[in-house]
Structures are given as C-alpha cells and as structure tokens.
Design a protein around this motif. Sequence first.
Motif, PDB file in Angstrom:
ATOM      1  N   PHE A 111       0.619  -1.073   0.114  1.00 29.77           N
ATOM      2  CA  PHE A 111       0.070   0.107  -0.095  1.00 29.77           C
ATOM      3  C   PHE A 111       1.002   1.365  -0.105  1.00 29.77           C
ATOM      4  O   PHE A 111       1.999   1.293   0.403  1.00 29.77           O
ATOM      5  CB  PHE A 111      -0.832  -0.035   1.132  1.00 29.77           C
ATOM      6  CG  PHE A 111      -0.301   0.102   2.387  1.00 29.77           C
ATOM      7  CD1 PHE A 111       0.418   0.827   3.189  1.00 29.77           C
ATOM      8  CD2 PHE A 111      -0.124  -1.334   3.162  1.00 29.77           C
ATOM      9  CE1 PHE A 111       1.088   0.743   4.370  1.00 29.77           C
ATOM     10  CE2 PHE A 111       0.537  -1.472   4.287  1.00 29.77           C
ATOM     11  CZ  PHE A 111       1.195  -0.263   4.880  1.00 29.77           C
ATOM     12  N   ALA A 112       0.339   2.215  -0.429  1.00 29.89           N
ATOM     13  CA  ALA A 112       1.028   3.694  -0.522  1.00 29.89           C
ATOM     14  C   ALA A 112       0.663   4.509   0.704  1.00 29.89           C
ATOM     15  O   ALA A 112      -0.613   4.364   1.479  1.00 29.89           O
ATOM     16  CB  ALA A 112       0.794   4.375  -1.883  1.00 29.89           C
ATOM     17  N   LYS A 113       1.298   5.312   0.856  1.00 27.69           N
ATOM     18  CA  LYS A 113       1.087   6.236   2.054  1.00 27.69           C
ATOM     19  C   LYS A 113      -0.202   7.075   2.076  1.00 27.69           C
ATOM     20  O   LYS A 113      -0.404   7.791   0.691  1.00 27.69           O
ATOM     21  CB  LYS A 113       2.588   7.382   2.346  1.00 27.69           C
ATOM     22  CG  LYS A 113       2.110   8.153   3.635  1.00 27.69           C
ATOM     23  CD  LYS A 113       3.393   9.134   3.659  1.00 27.69           C
ATOM     24  CE  LYS A 113       3.095   9.963   4.875  1.00 27.69           C
ATOM     25  NZ  LYS A 113       4.101  11.106   5.106  1.00 27.69           N
ATOM     26  N   GLY A 114      -1.111   6.975   2.900  1.00 30.65           N
ATOM     27  CA  GLY A 114      -2.242   8.048   2.869  1.00 30.65           C
ATOM     28  C   GLY A 114      -3.380   7.008   2.383  1.00 30.65           C
ATOM     29  O   GLY A 114      -4.617   7.440   2.468  1.00 30.65           O
ATOM     30  N   LYS A 115      -3.325   5.742   1.914  1.00 27.89           N
ATOM     31  CA  LYS A 115      -4.325   4.887   1.642  1.00 27.89           C
ATOM     32  C   LYS A 115      -5.139   4.500   2.688  1.00 27.89           C
ATOM     33  O   LYS A 115      -4.644   4.048   3.825  1.00 27.89           O
ATOM     34  CB  LYS A 115      -3.851   3.985   0.935  1.00 27.89           C
ATOM     35  CG  LYS A 115      -4.698   2.635   0.469  1.00 27.89           C
ATOM     36  CD  LYS A 115      -4.044   1.440  -0.027  1.00 27.89           C
ATOM     37  CE  LYS A 115      -5.229   0.396  -0.507  1.00 27.89           C
ATOM     38  NZ  LYS A 115      -6.338   1.014  -1.483  1.00 27.89           N
ATOM     39  N   THR A 116      -6.408   4.490   2.566  1.00 31.70           N
ATOM     40  CA  THR A 116      -7.303   4.033   3.697  1.00 31.70           C
ATOM     41  C   THR A 116      -7.352   2.444   3.622  1.00 31.70           C
ATOM     42  O   THR A 116      -7.660   1.857   2.663  1.00 31.70           O
ATOM     43  CB  THR A 116      -8.884   4.624   3.072  1.00 31.70           C
ATOM     44  OG1 THR A 116      -8.942   6.013   3.261  1.00 31.70           O
ATOM     45  CG2 THR A 116     -10.055   4.193   4.176  1.00 31.70           C
ATOM     46  N   LEU A 117      -6.946   2.115   4.989  1.00 35.92           N
ATOM     47  CA  LEU A 117      -6.798   0.818   5.268  1.00 35.92           C
ATOM     48  C   LEU A 117      -7.847   0.049   5.730  1.00 35.92           C
ATOM     49  O   LEU A 117      -8.530  -1.066   5.397  1.00 35.92           O
ATOM     50  CB  LEU A 117      -5.517   0.396   6.130  1.00 35.92           C
ATOM     51  CG  LEU A 117      -4.343   1.174   5.602  1.00 35.92           C
ATOM     52  CD1 LEU A 117      -3.176   0.626   6.556  1.00 35.92           C
ATOM     53  CD2 LEU A 117      -3.755   0.470   4.046  1.00 35.92           C
ATOM     54  N   VAL A 118      -8.797   0.844   6.590  1.00 34.86           N
ATOM     55  CA  VAL A 118      -9.817   0.269   7.383  1.00 34.86           C
ATOM     56  C   VAL A 118     -10.864   1.386   7.582  1.00 34.86           C
ATOM     57  O   VAL A 118     -10.548   2.483   7.763  1.00 34.86           O
ATOM     58  CB  VAL A 118      -9.458  -0.174   8.847  1.00 34.86           C
ATOM     59  CG1 VAL A 118     -10.491  -0.582   9.523  1.00 34.86           C
ATOM     60  CG2 VAL A 118      -8.194  -1.261   8.717  1.00 34.86           C
ATOM     61  N   HIS A 187      -5.710   5.467   8.006  1.00 31.49           N
ATOM     62  CA  HIS A 187      -5.118   5.507   6.890  1.00 31.49           C
ATOM     63  C   HIS A 187      -3.614   5.041   7.151  1.00 31.49           C
ATOM     64  O   HIS A 187      -3.121   5.153   8.283  1.00 31.49           O
ATOM     65  CB  HIS A 187      -4.901   7.408   6.440  1.00 31.49           C
ATOM     66  CG  HIS A 187      -6.381   7.865   5.959  1.00 31.49           C
ATOM     67  ND1 HIS A 187      -7.059   7.560   4.937  1.00 31.49           N
ATOM     68  CD2 HIS A 187      -7.198   8.644   6.849  1.00 31.49           C
ATOM     69  CE1 HIS A 187      -8.025   8.300   4.908  1.00 31.49           C
ATOM     70  NE2 HIS A 187      -8.214   8.940   6.083  1.00 31.49           N
ATOM     71  N   ALA A 188      -2.979   4.843   5.733  1.00 30.63           N
ATOM     72  CA  ALA A 188      -1.595   4.344   6.260  1.00 30.63           C
ATOM     73  C   ALA A 188      -0.559   5.501   6.405  1.00 30.63           C
ATOM     74  O   ALA A 188      -0.559   6.335   5.807  1.00 30.63           O
ATOM     75  CB  ALA A 188      -1.025   3.850   4.707  1.00 30.63           C
ATOM     76  N   PRO A 189       0.209   5.249   7.542  1.00 31.15           N
ATOM     77  CA  PRO A 189       0.998   6.386   8.008  1.00 31.15           C
ATOM     78  C   PRO A 189       2.320   6.669   7.176  1.00 31.15           C
ATOM     79  O   PRO A 189       3.223   7.224   7.054  1.00 31.15           O
ATOM     80  CB  PRO A 189       1.574   5.986   9.423  1.00 31.15           C
ATOM     81  CG  PRO A 189       1.195   4.444   9.535  1.00 31.15           C
ATOM     82  CD  PRO A 189       0.213   4.295   8.629  1.00 31.15           C
ATOM     83  N   PHE A 190       2.486   5.455   6.258  1.00 30.48           N
ATOM     84  CA  PHE A 190       3.849   5.173   5.571  1.00 30.48           C
ATOM     85  C   PHE A 190       3.604   4.216   4.417  1.00 30.48           C
ATOM     86  O   PHE A 190       2.619   3.422   4.622  1.00 30.48           O
ATOM     87  CB  PHE A 190       5.120   4.968   6.021  1.00 30.48           C
ATOM     88  CG  PHE A 190       4.891   3.759   7.145  1.00 30.48           C
ATOM     89  CD1 PHE A 190       4.893   2.589   6.637  1.00 30.48           C
ATOM     90  CD2 PHE A 190       4.753   4.075   8.602  1.00 30.48           C
ATOM     91  CE1 PHE A 190       5.148   1.382   7.610  1.00 30.48           C
ATOM     92  CE2 PHE A 190       4.799   2.836   9.379  1.00 30.48           C
ATOM     93  CZ  PHE A 190       4.935   1.663   8.699  1.00 30.48           C
ATOM     94  N   SER A 191       4.322   4.237   3.328  1.00 27.36           N
ATOM     95  CA  SER A 191       4.179   3.211   2.248  1.00 27.36           C
ATOM     96  C   SER A 191       4.808   1.965   2.855  1.00 27.36           C
ATOM     97  O   SER A 191       5.785   1.871   3.347  1.00 27.36           O
ATOM     98  CB  SER A 191       4.859   3.555   1.183  1.00 27.36           C
ATOM     99  OG  SER A 191       4.347   4.778   0.522  1.00 27.36           O
ATOM    100  N   GLY A 192       4.017   0.789   2.630  1.00 23.31           N
ATOM    101  CA  GLY A 192       4.647  -0.444   3.227  1.00 23.31           C
ATOM    102  C   GLY A 192       3.754  -1.669   2.788  1.00 23.31           C
ATOM    103  O   GLY A 192       3.166  -1.699   1.815  1.00 23.31           O
ATOM    104  N   GLN A 193       3.637  -2.493   3.386  1.00 24.78           N
ATOM    105  CA  GLN A 193       3.038  -3.752   3.576  1.00 24.78           C
ATOM    106  C   GLN A 193       2.562  -4.336   4.721  1.00 24.78           C
ATOM    107  O   GLN A 193       2.829  -4.141   5.784  1.00 24.78           O
ATOM    108  CB  GLN A 193       4.305  -4.854   3.029  1.00 24.78           C
ATOM    109  CG  GLN A 193       3.730  -6.066   2.413  1.00 24.78           C
ATOM    110  CD  GLN A 193       4.845  -7.034   2.209  1.00 24.78           C
ATOM    111  OE1 GLN A 193       5.889  -6.858   2.399  1.00 24.78           O
ATOM    112  NE2 GLN A 193       4.427  -8.277   1.289  1.00 24.78           N
ATOM    113  N   VAL A 194       1.524  -5.097   4.534  1.00 28.97           N
ATOM    114  CA  VAL A 194       0.433  -5.714   5.351  1.00 28.97           C
ATOM    115  C   VAL A 194       1.268  -6.946   5.906  1.00 28.97           C
ATOM    116  O   VAL A 194       1.298  -7.708   5.142  1.00 28.97           O
ATOM    117  CB  VAL A 194      -0.983  -5.889   5.106  1.00 28.97           C
ATOM    118  CG1 VAL A 194      -1.451  -6.477   6.472  1.00 28.97           C
ATOM    119  CG2 VAL A 194      -1.614  -4.836   4.880  1.00 28.97           C
TER     120      VAL A 194
END
Length: 300
Positions: A111-118, A187-194
Amino acid sequence: MKSTSPNAIPFTGYHHASHQPLPFVSGFAYGKGALLLVLAFLIGLAHPGVAWSDSGGVLGSSSPVQSDHSPALELETPEIRGELFPARFTTLASEIPARIRTLSVKEGAHFAKGKTLVTLDCTVEKARLTRAKAVLKLAQAKADIHTRLSRYEATSELEIHEAQGEVAKAQAEQEIILAKLQKCRIHAPFSGQVVALQAREHQYVKAGDPLLDIQDGQNLEVHFLISSLWISRIRVGDPFTIHLEELDKTFAARVRGFGARIDAVSQSIKVIGTLKGKGKGVVPGMSGRVHISPDHHTQP
C-alpha cells in the motif's frame, strides 16, 4: 660351576628362596616416602601455587599468567549472526468503539502512504453530529436574543454570559464528534506492506483493539550483537557485510548506531546497521553471518 662370589649376584634386597622384601630395605623405602610427603607439605605451605606429581616432581604453577596484551586486541569472534528488520513497523488500532465496515487490504498486500486501510461504521457518531449542530444553532439563537435585549437593558449580564457559555459548550461538543468521525477511517502512515490482520470485516472492536500489523519493507536494518569489549573499536559509519543464507548472497551495509545499554550477563551490545539498497527478494526476517573488521573506520 657358577661363581659364589658376592659380586657375581646383584643385590636386590630379596631372599632367593622366598622372594620377600628384606625388613631393613622395606623400612628404608617407607621412610623415604614419608620424608618426601613431609617436604611436599612444607613446600606447599610456602608456595601454594606449585603443584606436585605423584612421583614428587613439580608439575607447574597454578597461579594465573598475566598477559601483556589487552584483551580487546585479542578478541576473536568465530561467528556473528545478524537479522534483517524493517526500519518502520507498527500495529494500527481502533481509536473508537465501532464495527469494522471494510478492510481494503489483505495480508501481504502493499500500500501507499495515505491509503485508507480500514473503514469503521460511524452511523451513531454521524447522528450525534446532527444533534450537536442543532444544539449549537439553538444556543447561538439564544445568545443573539440576549445580545439584542442588552441594548434595551432588558436582560442581565449573567444571562448574557450564560447564553454565550452555552454556545461555547455546544461548539466544543461538535468538535469532539468531528474528531471522532475523522477516526472512522484509518489511513496508512507510510508506504509499506501488511504483515498480519488481527481483525475481520463486520467485527466489533473497542477503542485500543489492534486491527493490523504493517511494516516498511523497503528500508531495512541489520541487527546483531557484538562483545561489549568491541564498543570502542567500532564506530558509526563503519562498513560491514552480511551473507543472507536464504538467498546465498552477500550485501553491504554500514553501522547506524548502537543499543542503549550493554547486557551485563552476556557482555554484549546490539549494533544497528543500514542495508545499502534492497536486493530482489530481500525481506525482513532473513538472517546470516555478519563480517565486520574492528578498527576499520571510514575516513571522513
């Protein structure tokens, strides 16, 4: 005919008939042994560091030998094991009690930074916001009436202050609800992986319940332990390599820092290094042998 001269038969101290020790020879041997034991005891009192053999010989000194070399210069580490860790990782949790409406990512997804995860179900909070807006509107109307009445001195100062206080309280209540509504989307605080999902869609969670673990798999660090005697011989910026066994490849890295304290039991300290770049297939959790040369510092 054999000679019967005393010189022809070597003296052994035994009777030829019975082959038993002669009494005077046996007594002499026992007396010599007792004398040696007494001498060994006396020498042991004077020199407690000397060890004796069973035959009375000196085996050597048991006192510790003092080395002329510093122990830090004689360190030999046969193997240093290192492990890869993500530079950033965290557990996202719910800040409000609510039901999970959607989980837009799955385990292992990027995912990219800022993406809505939940996304949480905040229907109740939205209703509270509507009520708060109505309360604020009513409080503002009352405050306006008291302000107009004050021009004709038809109201008291206390009533005016009470009306203004109700307006401020209604505004604060509305801001609280708006803040809660902002927490309905995580939202994702940084770009990364689940890394792992700790909750599922339609599940009700309380404030503080963990939802998912995430990590930054692009920026990796190397963690390993060294002897605390090496702390003065390794500096920030020193190069080292790590051979990852899972890939059978060697990667370059540099020392970024050290742990905050030395473990007194193992006399070791953690070293944190930054991996140069990121090779294909390199993921956190991989491990291998670290090769680092003490006193090999990078020139500024």
